[in-house]
Design a protein around this motif. Sequence first.
Motif, PDB file in Angstrom:
ATOM      1  N   LEU A  33       0.849  -1.178   0.000  1.00 50.36           N
ATOM      2  CA  LEU A  33       0.000   0.000   0.000  1.00 50.36           C
ATOM      3  C   LEU A  33       0.893   1.240   0.000  1.00 50.36           C
ATOM      4  O   LEU A  33       1.796   1.367   0.834  1.00 50.36           O
ATOM      5  N   LEU A  34       0.644   2.125  -0.945  1.00 50.81           N
ATOM      6  CA  LEU A  34       1.339   3.409  -1.030  1.00 50.81           C
ATOM      7  C   LEU A  34       0.329   4.498  -0.675  1.00 50.81           C
ATOM      8  O   LEU A  34      -0.727   4.597  -1.307  1.00 50.81           O
ATOM      9  N   ILE A  35       0.654   5.299   0.332  1.00 55.53           N
ATOM     10  CA  ILE A  35      -0.251   6.359   0.789  1.00 55.53           C
ATOM     11  C   ILE A  35       0.359   7.706   0.457  1.00 55.53           C
ATOM     12  O   ILE A  35       1.536   7.961   0.751  1.00 55.53           O
ATOM     13  N   VAL A  36      -0.431   8.564  -0.175  1.00 54.04           N
ATOM     14  CA  VAL A  36       0.035   9.848  -0.710  1.00 54.04           C
ATOM     15  C   VAL A  36      -0.900  10.950  -0.221  1.00 54.04           C
ATOM     16  O   VAL A  36      -2.127  10.765  -0.175  1.00 54.04           O
ATOM     17  N   ALA A  37      -0.337  12.103   0.117  1.00 55.13           N
ATOM     18  CA  ALA A  37      -1.147  13.289   0.420  1.00 55.13           C
ATOM     19  C   ALA A  37      -0.379  14.533   0.004  1.00 55.13           C
ATOM     20  O   ALA A  37       0.834  14.625   0.232  1.00 55.13           O
ATOM     21  N   ASP A  38      -1.073  15.461  -0.628  1.00 61.86           N
ATOM     22  CA  ASP A  38      -0.475  16.743  -1.022  1.00 61.86           C
ATOM     23  C   ASP A  38       0.795  16.558  -1.852  1.00 61.86           C
ATOM     24  O   ASP A  38       1.766  17.298  -1.707  1.00 61.86           O
ATOM     25  N   GLY A  39       0.776  15.552  -2.720  1.00 59.07           N
ATOM     26  CA  GLY A  39       1.898  15.338  -3.628  1.00 59.07           C
ATOM     27  C   GLY A  39       3.117  14.686  -3.018  1.00 59.07           C
ATOM     28  O   GLY A  39       4.149  14.574  -3.672  1.00 59.07           O
ATOM     29  N   LYS A  40       3.005  14.226  -1.754  1.00 59.72           N
ATOM     30  CA  LYS A  40       4.147  13.610  -1.053  1.00 59.72           C
ATOM     31  C   LYS A  40       3.798  12.201  -0.596  1.00 59.72           C
ATOM     32  O   LYS A  40       2.632  11.865  -0.376  1.00 59.72           O
ATOM     33  N   ILE A  41       4.830  11.387  -0.408  1.00 62.03           N
ATOM     34  CA  ILE A  41       4.655  10.048   0.143  1.00 62.03           C
ATOM     35  C   ILE A  41       4.403  10.170   1.652  1.00 62.03           C
ATOM     36  O   ILE A  41       5.186  10.804   2.370  1.00 62.03           O
ATOM     37  N   VAL A  42       3.332   9.550   2.108  1.00 58.61           N
ATOM     38  CA  VAL A  42       3.044   9.488   3.551  1.00 58.61           C
ATOM     39  C   VAL A  42       3.615   8.200   4.135  1.00 58.61           C
ATOM     40  O   VAL A  42       4.265   8.202   5.182  1.00 58.61           O
ATOM     41  N   ALA A  43       3.360   7.080   3.449  1.00 65.77           N
ATOM     42  CA  ALA A  43       3.846   5.788   3.928  1.00 65.77           C
ATOM     43  C   ALA A  43       3.823   4.788   2.786  1.00 65.77           C
ATOM     44  O   ALA A  43       3.067   4.942   1.819  1.00 65.77           O
ATOM     45  N   ALA A  44       4.651   3.751   2.907  1.00 65.50           N
ATOM     46  CA  ALA A  44       4.678   2.647   1.948  1.00 65.50           C
ATOM     47  C   ALA A  44       5.017   1.382   2.715  1.00 65.50           C
ATOM     48  O   ALA A  44       5.956   1.373   3.520  1.00 65.50           O
ATOM     49  N   GLY A  45       4.247   0.335   2.492  1.00 65.06           N
ATOM     50  CA  GLY A  45       4.509  -0.911   3.203  1.00 65.06           C
ATOM     51  C   GLY A  45       3.459  -1.946   2.884  1.00 65.06           C
ATOM     52  O   GLY A  45       2.772  -1.869   1.857  1.00 65.06           O
ATOM     53  N   ASP A  46       3.335  -2.935   3.778  1.00 64.65           N
ATOM     54  CA  ASP A  46       2.367  -4.006   3.570  1.00 64.65           C
ATOM     55  C   ASP A  46       0.944  -3.482   3.730  1.00 64.65           C
ATOM     56  O   ASP A  46       0.640  -2.738   4.669  1.00 64.65           O
ATOM     57  N   TYR A  47       0.079  -3.917   2.851  1.00 65.38           N
ATOM     58  CA  TYR A  47      -1.332  -3.521   2.935  1.00 65.38           C
ATOM     59  C   TYR A  47      -1.919  -3.915   4.287  1.00 65.38           C
ATOM     60  O   TYR A  47      -2.660  -3.139   4.915  1.00 65.38           O
ATOM     61  N   SER A  48      -1.586  -5.105   4.756  1.00 65.89           N
ATOM     62  CA  SER A  48      -2.173  -5.598   6.009  1.00 65.89           C
ATOM     63  C   SER A  48      -1.808  -4.725   7.205  1.00 65.89           C
ATOM     64  O   SER A  48      -2.574  -4.627   8.163  1.00 65.89           O
ATOM     65  N   LYS A  49      -0.664  -4.074   7.140  1.00 66.94           N
ATOM     66  CA  LYS A  49      -0.209  -3.243   8.260  1.00 66.94           C
ATOM     67  C   LYS A  49      -0.670  -1.796   8.152  1.00 66.94           C
ATOM     68  O   LYS A  49      -0.803  -1.099   9.165  1.00 66.94           O
ATOM     69  N   LEU A  50      -0.902  -1.315   6.937  1.00 62.52           N
ATOM     70  CA  LEU A  50      -1.191   0.111   6.747  1.00 62.52           C
ATOM     71  C   LEU A  50      -2.657   0.421   6.479  1.00 62.52           C
ATOM     72  O   LEU A  50      -3.092   1.558   6.672  1.00 62.52           O
ATOM     73  N   SER A  51      -3.422  -0.563   6.026  1.00 62.79           N
ATOM     74  CA  SER A  51      -4.782  -0.259   5.566  1.00 62.79           C
ATOM     75  C   SER A  51      -5.659   0.308   6.675  1.00 62.79           C
ATOM     76  O   SER A  51      -6.519   1.166   6.417  1.00 62.79           O
ATOM     77  N   ALA A  52      -5.444  -0.112   7.900  1.00 65.57           N
ATOM     78  CA  ALA A  52      -6.284   0.374   9.011  1.00 65.57           C
ATOM     79  C   ALA A  52      -6.050   1.853   9.301  1.00 65.57           C
ATOM     80  O   ALA A  52      -6.895   2.501   9.930  1.00 65.57           O
ATOM     81  N   SER A  53      -4.913   2.394   8.829  1.00 64.67           N
ATOM     82  CA  SER A  53      -4.604   3.803   9.101  1.00 64.67           C
ATOM     83  C   SER A  53      -5.255   4.758   8.118  1.00 64.67           C
ATOM     84  O   SER A  53      -5.185   5.978   8.290  1.00 64.67           O
ATOM     85  N   LEU A  54      -5.910   4.221   7.073  1.00 66.08           N
ATOM     86  CA  LEU A  54      -6.488   5.085   6.049  1.00 66.08           C
ATOM     87  C   LEU A  54      -7.724   5.804   6.586  1.00 66.08           C
ATOM     88  O   LEU A  54      -8.571   5.186   7.240  1.00 66.08           O
TER      89      LEU A  54
END
Length: 432
Positions: A33-54
């Motif tokens: 999962l790659l998470i982006v906001a305002d044109g910048k990378i917020v986080a990148a990692g396993d979907y299972s670990k990051l999806s709950a933070s969306l």
Amino acid sequence: MTSHVQAYRASLLHFSNDPAFDEHATQWHGDGLLIVADGKIVAAGDYSKLSASLPADCELHDYRGKIITPGFIDTHVHYPQTDIIGSPAPGLLPWLNTYTFPAERRFESGEHASEVADFFLAELLRNGTTTAAVYCTVHPQSVDAFFTRSSELNLRMVAGKCLMDRNAPDFLRDTAESGARETEELIHRWHNKGRQHYAITVRFAPTSTPAQLKLAGELATQYRDTYIQTHVAENTDEVKWVKELFPDSRSYLDVYDQYGLMRERALYAHCIWLDDADRARMAATQSVATVCPTSNLFLGSGLFDFANADKLRMPVSLATDVGGGTSFSMLQTMNELYKVGRMAGTHLAAQRMFYMATLGGARALQLEGTIGNFAAGCDADFIVLDPKATPLLARRSATTDSLEEQLFALAILADDRAIAATYSAGACVHTR
């Protein structure tokens, strides 16, 4: 005001170091999962670990079955040569005189320069290249046209006006003084304006007098965060010519060194006919070899020596060198890079080739932490690769049993058709 968060689910590939020297350099998340906001990378990692933070209102783009990697970085390319790609000639110097110089004359016209810049930038994005170190012509209006178009697309680009005050047609010459003056004006106008960066651009030593090289070196000292770009030791006829023009220099590379043109952010195209003293000097000054395999094969210039470059830890990056190079695709350029390595006795792993095209390019430009991988805070410049883009690629991808095999199949079999989408600063700028 809340940030508009976008998320992208796919396999993720990026690098923390050169995998040739660090076995832990490759960062791979099969379901990522790659998470982006305002044109910048917020986080990148396993979907299972990051999806709950969306956040609940996050837009999730589902690219499962595809690979997201940082945008490719082409460290040496000529936008005025777009229209002469694939032109026949027996070698570098005849090719310059027959095709290149007449094509560059047309960039006296800002309108022509803008039209070519539009096509050139679209072609980069279609091939997944989000940053490039670009040669313009001797005409300042060619630089203004390029940066204007790049700025409108919010791309991160490096470019500069060629300095050439001898051994070229009259219609393409500046003078030592006018070249330095125009370069300084362009630095003030464009360098670090938005995502644009300026490169002090010496065409190559034979087309600059000692007076011009001296002034270029003074500008490089005065404006230390600008780039320097030029050519060195591309073919044997050129090396011989430089020896005749600069008999007091130890080597072709030494010509530039004597004028203060070797430092961080200095990009040297080709670097084929260097010796170990040259390579050690490149490493000591952190000047970068921009390796141009399609161009070197097309013009019969020679084979880059990876073994000796690596032995001395000479910085290297990957480049297309269009229009001497024969493709805008960094994937096709990897294909030729691999063959150049094999002919010179080196096996280049696919992971290293992808590193060279991403974080290796960012390091060449001293932009690690800004582009080149998915560290938090980096620009969201990334591409979506489709391992099933063609029937043959899909068939080969189905039988790969390791990440290295899958990346190698992409490097050898893929081209622009494998670029499903290109994003710059979080905005989709190309979709297939």
